[in-house]
Design a protein around this motif. Structure first.
Motif, PDB file in Angstrom:
ATOM      1  N   GLY A 124       0.815  -1.201   0.000  1.00 28.50           N
ATOM      2  CA  GLY A 124       0.000   0.000   0.000  1.00 28.50           C
ATOM      3  C   GLY A 124       0.852   1.255   0.000  1.00 28.50           C
ATOM      4  N   TRP A 125       0.205   2.377  -0.295  1.00 31.15           N
ATOM      5  CA  TRP A 125       0.875   3.677  -0.310  1.00 31.15           C
ATOM      6  C   TRP A 125       0.718   4.342   1.050  1.00 31.15           C
ATOM      7  N   VAL A 126       1.816   4.837   1.570  1.00 25.64           N
ATOM      8  CA  VAL A 126       1.758   5.603   2.812  1.00 25.64           C
ATOM      9  C   VAL A 126       1.275   7.004   2.463  1.00 25.64           C
ATOM     10  N   THR A 127       0.135   7.395   3.023  1.00 24.90           N
ATOM     11  CA  THR A 127      -0.447   8.700   2.687  1.00 24.90           C
ATOM     12  C   THR A 127      -0.340   9.705   3.817  1.00 24.90           C
ATOM     13  N   ALA A 128      -0.060   9.257   5.036  1.00 27.15           N
ATOM     14  CA  ALA A 128       0.098  10.193   6.147  1.00 27.15           C
ATOM     15  C   ALA A 128       0.775   9.496   7.315  1.00 27.15           C
ATOM     16  N   VAL A 129       1.568  10.279   8.055  1.00 26.95           N
ATOM     17  CA  VAL A 129       2.210   9.803   9.273  1.00 26.95           C
ATOM     18  C   VAL A 129       1.917  10.813  10.375  1.00 26.95           C
ATOM     19  N   ASP A 130       1.530  10.328  11.548  1.00 29.06           N
ATOM     20  CA  ASP A 130       1.319  11.192  12.709  1.00 29.06           C
ATOM     21  C   ASP A 130       2.298  10.758  13.785  1.00 29.06           C
ATOM     22  N   ALA A 131       3.384  11.516  13.922  1.00 27.80           N
ATOM     23  CA  ALA A 131       4.446  11.129  14.847  1.00 27.80           C
ATOM     24  C   ALA A 131       4.005  11.222  16.298  1.00 27.80           C
ATOM     25  N   GLU A 132       3.079  12.137  16.603  1.00 22.97           N
ATOM     26  CA  GLU A 132       2.612  12.292  17.975  1.00 22.97           C
ATOM     27  C   GLU A 132       1.655  11.163  18.355  1.00 22.97           C
ATOM     28  N   ALA A 133       0.713  10.863  17.477  1.00 23.25           N
ATOM     29  CA  ALA A 133      -0.262   9.805  17.756  1.00 23.25           C
ATOM     30  C   ALA A 133       0.310   8.413  17.483  1.00 23.25           C
ATOM     31  N   LYS A 134       1.482   8.359  16.840  1.00 21.07           N
ATOM     32  CA  LYS A 134       2.144   7.111  16.467  1.00 21.07           C
ATOM     33  C   LYS A 134       1.240   6.258  15.567  1.00 21.07           C
ATOM     34  N   THR A 135       0.765   6.884  14.522  1.00 18.83           N
ATOM     35  CA  THR A 135      -0.062   6.178  13.551  1.00 18.83           C
ATOM     36  C   THR A 135       0.419   6.479  12.133  1.00 18.83           C
ATOM     37  N   VAL A 136       0.125   5.562  11.231  1.00 25.86           N
ATOM     38  CA  VAL A 136       0.435   5.706   9.812  1.00 25.86           C
ATOM     39  C   VAL A 136      -0.818   5.350   9.024  1.00 25.86           C
ATOM     40  N   ARG A 137      -1.169   6.191   8.068  1.00 26.99           N
ATOM     41  CA  ARG A 137      -2.341   5.917   7.233  1.00 26.99           C
ATOM     42  C   ARG A 137      -1.877   5.326   5.904  1.00 26.99           C
ATOM     43  N   ILE A 138      -2.493   4.228   5.512  1.00 27.52           N
ATOM     44  CA  ILE A 138      -2.150   3.513   4.282  1.00 27.52           C
ATOM     45  C   ILE A 138      -3.316   3.605   3.314  1.00 27.52           C
ATOM     46  N   ASP A 139      -3.056   4.098   2.096  1.00 24.95           N
ATOM     47  CA  ASP A 139      -4.081   4.201   1.050  1.00 24.95           C
ATOM     48  C   ASP A 139      -5.312   4.968   1.514  1.00 24.95           C
ATOM     49  N   ASP A 140      -5.152   5.838   2.488  1.00 26.58           N
ATOM     50  CA  ASP A 140      -6.234   6.680   3.010  1.00 26.58           C
ATOM     51  C   ASP A 140      -7.371   5.904   3.670  1.00 26.58           C
ATOM     52  N   ASP A 141      -7.255   4.584   3.784  1.00 29.47           N
ATOM     53  CA  ASP A 141      -8.377   3.855   4.378  1.00 29.47           C
ATOM     54  C   ASP A 141      -7.959   2.856   5.461  1.00 29.47           C
ATOM     55  N   ARG A 142      -6.661   2.762   5.723  1.00 29.69           N
ATOM     56  CA  ARG A 142      -6.197   1.894   6.801  1.00 29.69           C
ATOM     57  C   ARG A 142      -5.279   2.691   7.724  1.00 29.69           C
ATOM     58  N   VAL A 143      -5.400   2.465   9.023  1.00 37.98           N
ATOM     59  CA  VAL A 143      -4.557   3.145   9.995  1.00 37.98           C
ATOM     60  C   VAL A 143      -3.813   2.096  10.812  1.00 37.98           C
ATOM     61  N   LEU A 144      -2.481   2.236  10.848  1.00 36.83           N
ATOM     62  CA  LEU A 144      -1.638   1.315  11.599  1.00 36.83           C
ATOM     63  C   LEU A 144      -1.020   2.057  12.777  1.00 36.83           C
ATOM     64  N   HIS A 145      -0.926   1.391  13.906  1.00 36.62           N
ATOM     65  CA  HIS A 145      -0.267   1.953  15.083  1.00 36.62           C
ATOM     66  C   HIS A 145       1.170   1.435  15.154  1.00 36.62           C
ATOM     67  N   PHE A 146       2.067   2.242  15.668  1.00 32.14           N
ATOM     68  CA  PHE A 146       3.432   1.771  15.883  1.00 32.14           C
ATOM     69  C   PHE A 146       3.926   2.203  17.260  1.00 32.14           C
ATOM     70  N   ASP A 147       4.828   1.385  17.803  1.00 34.29           N
ATOM     71  CA  ASP A 147       5.591   1.774  18.990  1.00 34.29           C
ATOM     72  C   ASP A 147       6.957   2.300  18.564  1.00 34.29           C
ATOM     73  N   THR A 148       7.508   1.676  17.518  1.00 36.32           N
ATOM     74  CA  THR A 148       8.767   2.118  16.924  1.00 36.32           C
ATOM     75  C   THR A 148       8.585   2.158  15.414  1.00 36.32           C
ATOM     76  N   LEU A 149       9.025   3.248  14.802  1.00 35.53           N
ATOM     77  CA  LEU A 149       8.883   3.417  13.350  1.00 35.53           C
ATOM     78  C   LEU A 149      10.253   3.507  12.703  1.00 35.53           C
ATOM     79  N   VAL A 150      10.406   2.791  11.591  1.00 37.87           N
ATOM     80  CA  VAL A 150      11.595   2.940  10.744  1.00 37.87           C
ATOM     81  C   VAL A 150      11.130   3.585   9.448  1.00 37.87           C
ATOM     82  N   TYR A 151      11.562   4.807   9.215  1.00 40.64           N
ATOM     83  CA  TYR A 151      11.106   5.580   8.058  1.00 40.64           C
ATOM     84  C   TYR A 151      12.133   5.427   6.940  1.00 40.64           C
ATOM     85  N   GLY A 152      11.747   4.683   5.903  1.00 41.04           N
ATOM     86  CA  GLY A 152      12.664   4.428   4.794  1.00 41.04           C
ATOM     87  C   GLY A 152      12.060   4.746   3.439  1.00 41.04           C
ATOM     88  N   LEU A 153      11.181   5.746   3.404  1.00 39.02           N
ATOM     89  CA  LEU A 153      10.595   6.176   2.130  1.00 39.02           C
ATOM     90  C   LEU A 153      11.605   7.068   1.426  1.00 39.02           C
TER      91      LEU A 153
END
Length: 401
Positions: free
Chosen positions: A86-115
């Protein structure tokens, strides 16, 4: 699509890796191998495609040469890593969430940003609309389709850096019926020693590539490139290799970035503003003693491995170690039958030693083909990926150990 069945629970520590390029894949495989010692750790990789992109071969793809089909889910099979396409469409560093394809939200405790980065077509009017790029396999295939349909004509390669050199040579060799013009501010191979630079220029001359340096491109038209001063060069196709840029997602996420949009990192590759975020590859502004690293496979993969090692240490309640990396070579292909390899000091400056001709071709192909076997090897022997030149005094940053 999942590479393997997730084994995580609701309380699992979620490690999310964005991007499966050279750096992201190194982080994923290395961390997967080491995460087995930890209970309740789930590693997830998000990438726009299931196919691994060999960016070092995209200039070949642009001339209708088909690279190997390398499947990311297949490589991750059995590692416990979950793969999401999927395409990463948004990242919220404070809420620790990543939005994928504008319709899925993933939570993270640790993020590796390699875009990673793409060709910067925003700085010159018309480049976005009329120029081809090598930002992806699909982009390279679009250019390949155009070149195949040209019986005669001129191809302008905009940018005299390494990508421009390799692309111009590849096109000229593959399609001798076409006129290839390589335009840039600097002489090709300007960072090489005199012997390597002279060899490179002679090879371009032999292939019929017309090199023009000291020029500034100010506009790309549907059938031409306009230079500063008003001169216009007719072009049936324009390949844009002049500079790269990163997506604005990191800045929009609230992460501290530099003037190019790259995430500012500390010595361990953590975001200086959000230490639960690690940045790797082209997306990171990694400072060494010689300055900020530039994006290459030789430096990108070590950042991915080091991020994984740092996360592993963190999960074990230990502090991560500083990252250090020194350059060691600059391999450049000049078509399929020729190449030049410049060996460098850790800061990237040229040494006296270089390879040319057949020996350089074999060396370059070994380097280009090495990432995928390295990932396979790391699955079984994680420590095999943790070796790279640290660079000695060249890379030491004052205040770090």
């Amino acid at each position: 699509m999942s590479a393997s069945k997730p084994t995580s629970t609701a309380t699992a520590h979620q490690v999310l890796i964005l991007g499966a390029g050279y750096a992201g894949m190194a982080a994923a495989v290395q961390l997967a191998a080491r995460a087995k010692r930890h209970e309740n750790v789930q590693v997830t990789v998000v990438n726009a495609n299931e196919r691994f992109t060999e960016r070092m071969r995209l200039h070949m793809t642009a001339t209708a040469r088909r690279p190997a089909e390398l499947s990311i889910p297949e490589l991750l099979q059995g590692t416990g890593v979950r793969f999401l396409r999927g395409w990463v469409t948004a990242v919220d560093a404070e809420a620790k969430t990543v939005r994928i394809d504008d319709d899925r939200v993933l939570h993270f405790d640790t993020l590796v940003y390699g875009l990673g980065s793409v060709a910067d077509t925003s700085a010159v009017p018309g480049a976005e609309e009329h120029a081809y790029t090598l930002s992806s396999v699909q982009d390279a295939e679009l250019l390949a389709d155009r070149l195949v349909r040209l019986d005669t004509g001129t191809v302008v390669v905009a940018g005299s850096g390494l990508t421009g050199i390799e692309s111009a040579a590849e096109i000229a060799e593959r399609y001798p019926r076409l006129r290839v013009e390589l335009l840039g501010r600097q002489e090709p191979g300007t960072a090489m020693n005199r012997r390597a630079r002279t060899y490179l220029r002679a090879a371009l001359d032999r292939l019929g590539v017309r090199v023009r340096t000291g020029v500034e491109m100010v506009k790309v038209l549907p059938d031409a490139v306009e230079l500063a001063g008003g001169e216009t060069i007719a072009a049936d196709a324009v390949l844009w290799t002049s500079g790269t840029r990163v997506a604005p997602l990191a800045a929009a996420a609230g992460l501290a970035v530099d003037e190019h949009g790259r995430i500012l990192t500390d010595a361990a590759l953590r975001s200086v503003s959000h230490p639960d975020v690690y940045a790797v590859g082209d997306a990171a502004a990694v400072r060494q003693g010689y300055g900020v690293m530039h994006g290459t496979c030789q430096g990108g993969m070590p950042t991915g491995v080091h991020a994984a090692l740092s996360i592993d240490r963190m999960l074990r309640g230990r502090q991560p170690k500083p990252f250090r990396f020194g350059y060691y070579h600059t391999p450049v292909s000049l078509g399929r039958g020729d190449a030049v390899v410049q060996f460098t000091r850790p800061d990237g400056s040229p040494r006296r030693i270089s390879l040319t001709g057949g020996m350089a071709v074999r060396y370059k192909e070994t380097v280009t083909a090495s990432p995928w076997p390295t990932y396979v090897r790391m699955k079984k022997v994680p420590a095999s990926g943790a070796f790279w030149p640290r660079g000695g005094r060249f890379t030491r940053v004052r205040g770090t150990k």
